[in-house]
Design a protein around this motif. Structure first.
Motif, PDB file in Angstrom:
ATOM      1  N   ALA B  86      11.945   0.134   2.454  1.00 11.09           N
ATOM      2  CA  ALA B  86      10.490   0.013   2.625  1.00 11.09           C
ATOM      3  C   ALA B  86       9.831   1.323   2.196  1.00 11.09           C
ATOM      4  CB  ALA B  86      10.152  -0.302   4.078  1.00 11.09           C
ATOM      5  N   GLU B  87       8.767   1.195   1.411  1.00 12.14           N
ATOM      6  CA  GLU B  87       8.051   2.374   0.921  1.00 12.14           C
ATOM      7  C   GLU B  87       6.555   2.170   1.123  1.00 12.14           C
ATOM      8  OE1 GLU B  87       9.873   1.426  -2.713  1.00 12.14           O
ATOM      9  OE2 GLU B  87      10.750   3.398  -2.983  1.00 12.14           O
ATOM     10  N   ILE B  88       5.898   3.183   1.638  1.00 21.50           N
ATOM     11  CA  ILE B  88       4.443   3.116   1.767  1.00 21.50           C
ATOM     12  C   ILE B  88       3.846   4.301   1.022  1.00 21.50           C
ATOM     13  CG2 ILE B  88       4.543   4.178   4.091  1.00 21.50           C
ATOM     14  CD1 ILE B  88       1.961   2.578   4.717  1.00 21.50           C
ATOM     15  N   PHE B  89       2.998   3.985   0.044  1.00 14.00           N
ATOM     16  CA  PHE B  89       2.340   5.010  -0.764  1.00 14.00           C
ATOM     17  C   PHE B  89       0.923   5.188  -0.254  1.00 14.00           C
ATOM     18  CE2 PHE B  89       5.142   5.405  -4.515  1.00 14.00           C
ATOM     19  CZ  PHE B  89       5.983   4.331  -4.316  1.00 14.00           C
ATOM     20  N   GLU B  90       0.569   6.424   0.034  1.00 17.62           N
ATOM     21  CA  GLU B  90      -0.822   6.697   0.391  1.00 17.62           C
ATOM     22  C   GLU B  90      -1.530   7.206  -0.864  1.00 17.62           C
ATOM     23  OE1 GLU B  90      -1.403   9.227   3.802  1.00 17.62           O
ATOM     24  OE2 GLU B  90      -3.440   9.719   3.138  1.00 17.62           O
ATOM     25  N   MET B  91      -2.565   6.502  -1.275  1.00 16.85           N
ATOM     26  CA  MET B  91      -3.329   6.899  -2.446  1.00 16.85           C
ATOM     27  C   MET B  91      -4.642   7.535  -1.974  1.00 16.85           C
ATOM     28  SD  MET B  91      -0.933   5.545  -4.167  1.00 16.85           S
ATOM     29  CE  MET B  91      -1.389   5.821  -5.864  1.00 16.85           C
ATOM     30  N   TYR B 118       5.275 -11.870  -3.320  1.00 16.93           N
ATOM     31  CA  TYR B 118       6.700 -11.884  -2.998  1.00 16.93           C
ATOM     32  C   TYR B 118       7.426 -12.500  -4.178  1.00 16.93           C
ATOM     33  CZ  TYR B 118      11.233 -12.517  -0.987  1.00 16.93           C
ATOM     34  OH  TYR B 118      12.587 -12.430  -0.774  1.00 16.93           O
ATOM     35  N   LEU B 119       8.449 -11.813  -4.647  1.00 19.59           N
ATOM     36  CA  LEU B 119       9.160 -12.291  -5.831  1.00 19.59           C
ATOM     37  C   LEU B 119      10.584 -11.758  -5.809  1.00 19.59           C
ATOM     38  CD1 LEU B 119       8.391 -13.686  -8.669  1.00 19.59           C
ATOM     39  CD2 LEU B 119       8.364 -11.363  -9.527  1.00 19.59           C
ATOM     40  N   GLY B 120      11.538 -12.666  -5.760  1.00 16.17           N
ATOM     41  CA  GLY B 120      12.943 -12.275  -5.890  1.00 16.17           C
ATOM     42  C   GLY B 120      13.375 -11.129  -4.996  1.00 16.17           C
ATOM     43  N   GLY B 121      13.060 -11.200  -3.700  1.00 16.61           N
ATOM     44  CA  GLY B 121      13.506 -10.164  -2.764  1.00 16.61           C
ATOM     45  C   GLY B 121      12.576  -8.971  -2.674  1.00 16.61           C
ATOM     46  N   SER B 122      11.471  -9.024  -3.409  1.00 12.73           N
ATOM     47  CA  SER B 122      10.551  -7.880  -3.431  1.00 12.73           C
ATOM     48  C   SER B 122       9.164  -8.291  -2.959  1.00 12.73           C
ATOM     49  CB  SER B 122      10.469  -7.347  -4.863  1.00 12.73           C
ATOM     50  OG  SER B 122       9.332  -6.538  -5.032  1.00 12.73           O
ATOM     51  N   LEU B 123       8.673  -7.610  -1.920  1.00  8.54           N
ATOM     52  CA  LEU B 123       7.297  -7.824  -1.462  1.00  8.54           C
ATOM     53  C   LEU B 123       6.484  -6.587  -1.817  1.00  8.54           C
ATOM     54  CD1 LEU B 123       5.134  -9.348   0.340  1.00  8.54           C
ATOM     55  CD2 LEU B 123       5.963  -7.935   2.228  1.00  8.54           C
ATOM     56  N   ILE B 124       5.340  -6.790  -2.453  1.00 10.31           N
ATOM     57  CA  ILE B 124       4.406  -5.681  -2.639  1.00 10.31           C
ATOM     58  C   ILE B 124       3.045  -6.129  -2.118  1.00 10.31           C
ATOM     59  CG2 ILE B 124       5.551  -4.516  -4.581  1.00 10.31           C
ATOM     60  CD1 ILE B 124       3.679  -5.972  -6.496  1.00 10.31           C
ATOM     61  N   PHE B 125       2.332  -5.211  -1.495  1.00 12.95           N
ATOM     62  CA  PHE B 125       0.961  -5.537  -1.099  1.00 12.95           C
ATOM     63  C   PHE B 125       0.131  -4.259  -0.996  1.00 12.95           C
ATOM     64  CE2 PHE B 125       0.599  -4.288   3.409  1.00 12.95           C
ATOM     65  CZ  PHE B 125       1.928  -4.232   3.831  1.00 12.95           C
ATOM     66  N   PHE B 135      11.849  -4.061  -0.365  1.00 13.13           N
ATOM     67  CA  PHE B 135      12.801  -4.654  -1.305  1.00 13.13           C
ATOM     68  C   PHE B 135      14.150  -4.840  -0.621  1.00 13.13           C
ATOM     69  CE2 PHE B 135      15.905  -4.364  -4.818  1.00 13.13           C
ATOM     70  CZ  PHE B 135      15.378  -5.328  -5.673  1.00 13.13           C
ATOM     71  N   THR B 136      14.698  -6.043  -0.721  1.00 14.39           N
ATOM     72  CA  THR B 136      16.029  -6.267  -0.166  1.00 14.39           C
ATOM     73  C   THR B 136      17.052  -6.325  -1.296  1.00 14.39           C
ATOM     74  OG1 THR B 136      17.442  -7.792   1.069  1.00 14.39           O
ATOM     75  CG2 THR B 136      15.594  -8.772  -0.088  1.00 14.39           C
ATOM     76  N   LYS B 144      14.678 -12.598   3.272  1.00 15.30           N
ATOM     77  CA  LYS B 144      13.297 -12.868   2.853  1.00 15.30           C
ATOM     78  C   LYS B 144      12.373 -12.920   4.082  1.00 15.30           C
ATOM     79  CE  LYS B 144      10.307 -16.228   0.593  1.00 15.30           C
ATOM     80  NZ  LYS B 144      10.173 -17.495  -0.120  1.00 15.30           N
ATOM     81  N   GLU B 145      12.862 -13.615   5.105  1.00 21.13           N
ATOM     82  CA  GLU B 145      12.086 -13.719   6.343  1.00 21.13           C
ATOM     83  C   GLU B 145      11.830 -12.330   6.934  1.00 21.13           C
ATOM     84  OE1 GLU B 145      13.525 -15.813  10.195  1.00 21.13           O
ATOM     85  OE2 GLU B 145      13.511 -17.317   8.600  1.00 21.13           O
ATOM     86  N   GLU B 146      12.880 -11.495   6.904  1.00 17.41           N
ATOM     87  CA  GLU B 146      12.761 -10.151   7.478  1.00 17.41           C
ATOM     88  C   GLU B 146      11.785  -9.287   6.666  1.00 17.41           C
ATOM     89  OE1 GLU B 146      13.959  -9.284  10.306  1.00 17.41           O
ATOM     90  OE2 GLU B 146      13.334  -7.177  10.223  1.00 17.41           O
ATOM     91  N   VAL B 147      11.876  -9.388   5.352  1.00 21.11           N
ATOM     92  CA  VAL B 147      10.977  -8.606   4.490  1.00 21.11           C
ATOM     93  C   VAL B 147       9.524  -8.990   4.774  1.00 21.11           C
ATOM     94  CG1 VAL B 147      10.200  -8.382   2.090  1.00 21.11           C
ATOM     95  CG2 VAL B 147      12.625  -8.118   2.637  1.00 21.11           C
TER      96      VAL B 147
END
Lengths: 298, 300
Positions: B86-91, B118-125, B135-136, B144-147
């Motif tokens: 898990a990554e959180i970017f502060e802009m 959500y796409l292929g194990g990757s969630l971005i928002f 990303f799993t 997927k549920e956990e992500v």
């Protein structure tokens, strides 16, 4: 392994190219140094549908066949040993510039095969180095007389694609100096003393290329595909330009519409038109296609 | 006593080395901690361009260009063998968090934060001034549920929503591909949907708001590019330059036809430059310019 049967005309042409090569530096075609010539650049694309097993692992024997077919086809020789003897001299110090991006690296099997072929040309183990990062502090690379450049092609958030031309960015102590205008002038790196005139062979890995990126690390397996290919050439620009055409064709096929690579991978074209490193225009590239043809996209 | 002090000091030193203190616990604390299903394996905060270059091999320029401030990253073990990152970017602003999201996404298909994919194990928002990626390594139903669960937890931890500049609301909605608006302020990305130019013909830089919008359907796409400049002088300069460089057709006309029979148009309204590309008809190109101009007047 399916290999292309040479016609008499092609065989004669290859022999002539080989002979012309032997006139220079004892055996080496001068375009091997990554300088643009007025001639067309020869590029060999080879594919084999059995390269990957059901789990996606590389079959080393098939990879070896591919390399040992592509390189002599490039040099105009009948066997791999003679071809590599033209490319590498026994007293060379050889840096194999690899790419170790964790998600899609130059396969270890390919690195080892290249090394074996360099050793087969008479170079001792202690005069061969394989590296990606840290090359400026690697004595093999700092003392190298010959370089072999190999990496997978992939889309890239800033340069458009990760290319063979871009693979040399780490020969500069501050790679970000080449970032302006989305890496437009990457070919400049090839003029640095540590690099200039040393590149003997370029091998673009097109086994599972990445044609699109998402997320911070620009990778999702969904956007790779089993192309099972290698593209080999003396001219890095011609090899990159060929790989790029395949990536673009795959994007059209996958997305069902024209989807330009963004940012534009213009460093490849500019390597030709601005820096004269090689030929990017397909009209100036002699593309030899060998092996598996299904889904070749070019 | 002295020996005890040295022992305590050395113990602290070892502990710090093994588990470095976060430079920004506030950002890190927006990421989930260990739980019954997740166990934090490592974590780090990245605050400088150099650190980001080292971490995101090859992709750091994107984030730097969108006003990167810092990044917190945690890697978790999930179940026995799997891993989630898990990554959180502060802009520096919500519009830039949106910008990174709009660059990275293909579609907005998930209801998390202010826009998610959500796409292929990757969630971005994105949400507020934050861009989040989870990303799993191996996508399963459970991972997927956990992500997605983690995404919702992070969204709650961020709490506030971000407001985008008013210019984000001026593009006409008729035939607009929903969610297609791409925000940027470097000319390298003006070709995202369709090749326009490798040169900076619109004078795009970090001081402008550039929005590229898709219209129509996949077989017949057309585009509306909007660039909002800091002042009218700059819009006039960009208008003059871009009309000249983009196509001869627009040098003397507001709307014109290209050699393929498609329509293009160009106009300005106050600080806004408007460009229509590949429209199917003169009426549609004219409508987009007129309606955008009117909408822009109303938000002022």
């Amino acid at each position: 392994m399916t290999t292309k049967k040479l016609t008499r005309r092609e065989a004669l042409k290859n022999m002539a190219l080989g002979a012309a090569g032997s006139l220079f530096l004892g055996s080496l075609p001068w375009k091997a140094f990554g300088n643009k010539s007025a001639e067309r650049s020869k590029v060999v694309l080879i594919r084999d549908k059995n390269l990957l097993d059901g789990s996606g692992n590389i079959n080393k024997g098939v990879l070896q066949d591919m390399l040992d077919t592509a390189v002599p086809t490039l040099t105009g020789d009948s066997d791999a040993g003679s071809a590599w003897e033209k490319i590498i001299k026994p007293d060379d110090v050889v840096g194999i510039k690899s790419n170790h991006w964790s998600r899609l690296r130059t396969p270890v099997a390919l690195e080892q095969l290249i090394k074996e072929r360099v050793m087969g040309a008479g170079v001792g183990d202690d005069n061969i180095g394989i590296a990606d990062k840290g090359i400026l502090n690697n004595s093999i690379f700092t003392n190298s007389t010959a370089l072999i450049n190999s990496r997978p092609m992939r889309t890239h958030d800033w340069a458009g694609v990760g290319s063979l031309i871009k693979n040399y960015i780490l020969f500069h102590p501050r790679p970000s100096d080449y970032h302006p205008d989305t890496c437009a002038d990457l070919a400049e790196v090839w003029k640095k003393p540590m690099v200039k005139g040393k590149t003997r062979l370029n091998i673009l890995v097109m086994i599972t290329p990445l044609f699109h990126g998402v997320g911070p690390h620009h990778f999702n397996e969904k956007y790779t595909w089993k192309y099972n290919g290698l593209i080999v050439g003396f001219d890095p620009v011609a090899v990159d330009a060929t790989g790029l055409r395949i990536i673009q064709a795959r994007r059209r096929e996958f997305f069902g519409e024209e989807r330009p690579i963004s940012p534009s991978p213009h460093h490849i074209e500019l390597a030709d038109t601005r820096h004269n490193l090689g030929n990017a225009d397909p009209a100036n590239i002699e593309l030899v296609k060998m092996g598996w043809k299904e889904g070749i996209l070019i | 006593m002295k020996q005890l002090s040295i022992f305590i000091f050395l113990s602290l030193l070892i502990a710090i080395e093994a588990y470095p203190m976060n430079k920004d616990p506030i950002l890190m604390n927006k990421l989930p901690g260990s739980s019954a299903s997740l166990s934090v394996q490592s974590e780090k905060v990245y605050e400088t361009a150099e650190e980001l270059y080292d971490y995101i091999d090859g992709g750091a320029e994107l984030y730097l260009n969108y006003g990167f401030r810092k990044l917190a990253r945690r890697i978790y073990r999930f179940e026995e063998e799997n891993e989630i990152k898990a990554e959180i970017f502060e802009m520096n602003a919500p519009k830039n968090a949106y910008g990174v999201f709009s660059y990275s996404k293909d579609t907005a298909n998930t209801e998390i934060g202010q826009g998610a994919q959500y796409l292929g194990g990757s969630l971005i928002f994105w949400q507020g001034r934050y861009f989040v990626s989870i990303f799993t390594r191996e996508e399963t139903n459970k991972s997927k549920e956990e992500v997605l669960r983690m995404g919702r937890e992070i969204s709650e931890a961020i709490g506030t929503r971000g407001e985008l500049p008013a210019v984000f609301n001026v593009m006409p909605e008729r035939s607009l591909v929903k969610g297609s608006t791409f925000f940027f302020h470097h000319h390298a990305w003006q070709n995202k949907f369709r090749y326009i130019s490798n040169d900076n013909i619109f004078n795009i830089d970090e001081h402008v708001n550039a929005l590229l919008n898709q219209y129509g359907n996949p077989q017949k796409r057309y585009y509306l590019l909007l660039v909002e400049y800091p002042d009218r002088k700059q819009v006039r300069k960009a208008y003059k330059k871009s009309r000249k460089k983009f196509s001869k057709t627009l040098r003397r006309k507001r709307v014109g036809q290209d050699e393929d029979g498609l329509w293009m148009g160009c106009d300005t309204k106050d600080r806004l430059l408007m460009f229509v590309i590949d429209a199917p008809s003169k009426e549609e190109a004219t409508y987009l310019l007129d309606q955008t101009g009117e909408n822009y007047t109303q938000i002022k």
